[in-house]
Design a protein around this motif. Structure first.
Motif, PDB file in Angstrom:
ATOM      1  N   HIS A   6       0.859  -1.182   0.000  1.00 30.43           N
ATOM      2  CA  HIS A   6       0.000   0.000   0.000  1.00 30.43           C
ATOM      3  C   HIS A   6       0.888   1.223   0.000  1.00 30.43           C
ATOM      4  CE1 HIS A   6      -2.935   2.922   1.396  1.00 30.43           C
ATOM      5  NE2 HIS A   6      -3.885   2.038   1.181  1.00 30.43           N
ATOM      6  N   MET A   7       0.897   1.945  -1.100  1.00 32.98           N
ATOM      7  CA  MET A   7       1.779   3.096  -1.206  1.00 32.98           C
ATOM      8  C   MET A   7       1.073   4.348  -0.714  1.00 32.98           C
ATOM      9  SD  MET A   7       4.406   1.621  -2.514  1.00 32.98           S
ATOM     10  CE  MET A   7       5.478   2.829  -3.253  1.00 32.98           C
ATOM     11  N   GLY A   8       1.629   4.999   0.299  1.00 35.77           N
ATOM     12  CA  GLY A   8       1.089   6.263   0.764  1.00 35.77           C
ATOM     13  C   GLY A   8      -0.269   6.145   1.392  1.00 35.77           C
ATOM     14  N   GLY A   9      -0.585   5.012   2.064  1.00 35.08           N
ATOM     15  CA  GLY A   9      -1.922   4.807   2.591  1.00 35.08           C
ATOM     16  C   GLY A   9      -2.203   5.533   3.888  1.00 35.08           C
ATOM     17  N   ALA A  10      -1.172   5.876   4.656  1.00 34.39           N
ATOM     18  CA  ALA A  10      -1.388   6.486   5.954  1.00 34.39           C
ATOM     19  C   ALA A  10      -1.852   7.931   5.782  1.00 34.39           C
ATOM     20  CB  ALA A  10      -0.097   6.431   6.771  1.00 34.39           C
ATOM     21  N   THR A  11      -2.669   8.380   6.709  1.00 31.06           N
ATOM     22  CA  THR A  11      -3.215   9.727   6.664  1.00 31.06           C
ATOM     23  C   THR A  11      -2.904  10.420   7.976  1.00 31.06           C
ATOM     24  OG1 THR A  11      -5.009   9.009   5.223  1.00 31.06           O
ATOM     25  CG2 THR A  11      -5.358  11.030   6.454  1.00 31.06           C
ATOM     26  N   HIS A  51      -4.276   2.241   7.482  1.00 35.18           N
ATOM     27  CA  HIS A  51      -4.554   2.407   6.063  1.00 35.18           C
ATOM     28  C   HIS A  51      -5.949   2.984   5.814  1.00 35.18           C
ATOM     29  CE1 HIS A  51      -1.304  -0.811   5.275  1.00 35.18           C
ATOM     30  NE2 HIS A  51      -0.830   0.379   4.957  1.00 35.18           N
ATOM     31  N   TYR A  52      -6.794   2.936   6.818  1.00 33.78           N
ATOM     32  CA  TYR A  52      -8.160   3.455   6.674  1.00 33.78           C
ATOM     33  C   TYR A  52      -8.293   4.848   7.297  1.00 33.78           C
ATOM     34  CZ  TYR A  52      -9.075  -1.170   4.984  1.00 33.78           C
ATOM     35  OH  TYR A  52      -9.025  -2.321   4.228  1.00 33.78           O
ATOM     36  N   GLY A  53      -7.168   5.552   7.422  1.00 27.97           N
ATOM     37  CA  GLY A  53      -7.185   6.892   7.991  1.00 27.97           C
ATOM     38  C   GLY A  53      -8.007   7.878   7.180  1.00 27.97           C
ATOM     39  N   SER A  54      -7.906   7.816   5.858  1.00 26.97           N
ATOM     40  CA  SER A  54      -8.671   8.735   5.013  1.00 26.97           C
ATOM     41  C   SER A  54     -10.165   8.489   5.157  1.00 26.97           C
ATOM     42  CB  SER A  54      -8.258   8.575   3.546  1.00 26.97           C
ATOM     43  OG  SER A  54      -6.931   9.006   3.350  1.00 26.97           O
ATOM     44  N   THR A  64     -17.908   7.985  15.744  1.00 26.68           N
ATOM     45  CA  THR A  64     -16.647   7.581  16.344  1.00 26.68           C
ATOM     46  C   THR A  64     -16.213   6.311  15.624  1.00 26.68           C
ATOM     47  OG1 THR A  64     -17.400   8.438  18.481  1.00 26.68           O
ATOM     48  CG2 THR A  64     -15.430   7.059  18.471  1.00 26.68           C
ATOM     49  N   VAL A  65     -15.167   6.429  14.834  1.00 24.92           N
ATOM     50  CA  VAL A  65     -14.713   5.323  13.989  1.00 24.92           C
ATOM     51  C   VAL A  65     -13.631   4.539  14.723  1.00 24.92           C
ATOM     52  CG1 VAL A  65     -13.789   4.687  11.738  1.00 24.92           C
ATOM     53  CG2 VAL A  65     -15.221   6.731  11.953  1.00 24.92           C
ATOM     54  N   HIS A  66     -13.838   3.245  14.848  1.00 26.69           N
ATOM     55  CA  HIS A  66     -12.877   2.353  15.505  1.00 26.69           C
ATOM     56  C   HIS A  66     -12.388   1.346  14.470  1.00 26.69           C
ATOM     57  CE1 HIS A  66     -14.479   3.923  19.302  1.00 26.69           C
ATOM     58  NE2 HIS A  66     -15.685   3.607  18.882  1.00 26.69           N
ATOM     59  N   VAL A  67     -11.126   1.443  14.064  1.00 25.45           N
ATOM     60  CA  VAL A  67     -10.580   0.544  13.044  1.00 25.45           C
ATOM     61  C   VAL A  67      -9.764  -0.548  13.726  1.00 25.45           C
ATOM     62  CG1 VAL A  67      -9.369   0.374  10.860  1.00 25.45           C
ATOM     63  CG2 VAL A  67     -10.396   2.555  11.521  1.00 25.45           C
ATOM     64  N   ILE A  68     -10.172  -1.783  13.512  1.00 25.84           N
ATOM     65  CA  ILE A  68      -9.511  -2.916  14.159  1.00 25.84           C
ATOM     66  C   ILE A  68      -8.142  -3.179  13.534  1.00 25.84           C
ATOM     67  CG2 ILE A  68      -9.652  -5.399  14.625  1.00 25.84           C
ATOM     68  CD1 ILE A  68     -12.696  -5.134  14.531  1.00 25.84           C
ATOM     69  N   GLU A  69      -7.165  -3.437  14.372  1.00 28.38           N
ATOM     70  CA  GLU A  69      -5.865  -3.962  13.917  1.00 28.38           C
ATOM     71  C   GLU A  69      -6.012  -5.475  13.994  1.00 28.38           C
ATOM     72  OE1 GLU A  69      -3.386  -2.804  12.112  1.00 28.38           O
ATOM     73  OE2 GLU A  69      -2.191  -1.748  13.621  1.00 28.38           O
ATOM     74  N   ASP A 267      -9.790   2.357   1.025  1.00 26.02           N
ATOM     75  CA  ASP A 267      -8.572   2.715   1.744  1.00 26.02           C
ATOM     76  C   ASP A 267      -7.589   3.529   0.921  1.00 26.02           C
ATOM     77  OD1 ASP A 267      -8.392   0.292   0.249  1.00 26.02           O
ATOM     78  OD2 ASP A 267      -6.430  -0.080   1.114  1.00 26.02           O
ATOM     79  N   LEU A 268      -7.791   3.608  -0.385  1.00 29.29           N
ATOM     80  CA  LEU A 268      -6.774   4.246  -1.202  1.00 29.29           C
ATOM     81  C   LEU A 268      -7.331   5.173  -2.273  1.00 29.29           C
ATOM     82  CD1 LEU A 268      -3.757   4.478  -1.923  1.00 29.29           C
ATOM     83  CD2 LEU A 268      -4.038   2.469  -3.402  1.00 29.29           C
ATOM     84  N   ASN A 269      -8.204   4.655  -3.129  1.00 31.30           N
ATOM     85  CA  ASN A 269      -8.560   5.384  -4.342  1.00 31.30           C
ATOM     86  C   ASN A 269      -9.749   6.324  -4.223  1.00 31.30           C
ATOM     87  OD1 ASN A 269      -6.479   4.016  -5.618  1.00 31.30           O
ATOM     88  ND2 ASN A 269      -7.798   2.355  -6.291  1.00 31.30           N
ATOM     89  N   ALA A 270     -10.740   5.978  -3.398  1.00 27.16           N
ATOM     90  CA  ALA A 270     -11.955   6.795  -3.343  1.00 27.16           C
ATOM     91  C   ALA A 270     -12.633   6.718  -1.978  1.00 27.16           C
ATOM     92  CB  ALA A 270     -12.925   6.371  -4.433  1.00 27.16           C
ATOM     93  N   PRO A 271     -11.887   6.981  -0.886  1.00 33.28           N
ATOM     94  CA  PRO A 271     -12.506   6.885   0.441  1.00 33.28           C
ATOM     95  C   PRO A 271     -13.668   7.853   0.627  1.00 33.28           C
ATOM     96  CG  PRO A 271     -10.352   7.934   0.575  1.00 33.28           C
ATOM     97  CD  PRO A 271     -10.469   7.377  -0.803  1.00 33.28           C
TER      98      PRO A 271
END
Length: 292
Positions: A6-11, A51-54, A64-69, A267-271
């Motif tokens: 995943h290139m550049g996925g972090a926000t 990766h789901y920061g965006s 309140t968004v909770h993203v599971i690791e 996660d990348l192209n169209a969040p």
């Protein structure tokens, strides 16, 4: 079940760290952002929570968004020798209980987890983007043994090449193998590449669960929560083709194919587009509850 790497996925986002203990004693980390009703996000194969920061950022003003690791990643515990879909559902349910959340979104393999969570409990809104469902053998995993062997031999680029070529998740069509090999090499470079290498060993067990859970799809008739199944028009048909079947089978589900989107949209192209689908669907369910 995503394009590996995943290139550049972090926000840039002010995450809050959380941790729960799942039913089998495994620690499960999660990242939170925003305010409002709790929405649990379940990442796909070879994806980390960040990766789901965006996506989270676009939803954080309302939820309140909770993203599971998911297990096998970051500060969460390992998959473990008894890994199964049931364990993944246990993990998600533990996060939901801890956060008081009643909304669920899953992407890819995480979408399959979301559907099986729906078999265990009712939720206010259940949403999945191209869940990794196999119906009557629709998911072809004949490449898995080769991938696993190459991974065991430490041939990460070759393993990733196999994954990308056979899953067709990278938006490059039926390109020559050399093109997939070049993409695999690029995706394994730098910090994101190290992350991808660390997650690759989780793939065989997860794809194995997709194969194990192959069915005629009738089990999903027991998912009675209001459900939205989303697909991208540019995604492989083995992912989008099952959505209409699922929507007919599940008693309170509908599906939508979004033009111009591919498998990596959340996660990348169209969040932004995926977030709008999520928000609109949840609002309709919450408004419906208030109207009853």
């Amino acid at each position: 079940m995503e394009g590996m790497g995943h290139m550049g996925g972090a926000t840039t986002i002010e995450w809050r760290d959380g941790m729960v203990t799942s039913r089998d004693g495994t620690d499960i980390a999660f990242l939170s952002d925003g305010r409002g009703p709790g929405l649990v996000v379940i990442p796909g194969n070879n994806r980390r929570a960040h990766h789901y920061g965006s996506l989270a950022r676009r939803l954080s003003s309302t939820y309140t968004v909770h993203v599971i690791e998911r297990r096998g990643r970051g500060h969460s515990g390992p998959q473990g020798p008894a890994y199964s879909m049931e364990a993944e559902v246990d993990d998600a349910l533990a996060v939901m209980r801890h956060t008081g959340s009643d909304l669920v979104f899953g992407h890819s393999y995480g979408g399959l987890v979301a559907l099986h969570l729906g078999l265990r409990r009712q939720v206010t809104a259940l949403m999945a983007y191209e869940p990794g469902v196999s119906i009557d053998g629709s998911f072809d995993a004949r490449w898995l043994s080769s991938f696993s062997r190459l991974l065991e031999e430490g041939k990460h680029v070759a393993a990733m090449t196999t994954f990308l070529k056979h899953t067709r998740l990278a938006p490059i069509g039926d390109a020559p193998t050399a093109v997939f090999r070049g993409l695999a090499f690029l995706l394994l470079q730098g910090a994101e590449g190290r992350d991808a290498r660390a997650m690759m060993p989780t793939t065989p067990a997860e794809i194995g669960e997709i194969v194990r859970l192959d069915s005629d799809g009738s089990r999903y008739a027991a998912v009675t929560s209001p459900a939205l199944l989303i697909g991208g028009q540019k995604s492989p048909t083995y992912l989008t083709g099952v959505l209409s079947h699922l929507a007919r089978t599940m008693p309170d589900a509908r599906h939508v194919i979004l033009p111009g989107l591919d498998h990596n949209a959340p996660d990348l192209n169209a969040p932004d587009m995926v977030a709008e689908q999520i928000r609109t669907f949840i609002e309709a369910q919450l408004d419906g509850r208030q109207g009853r």
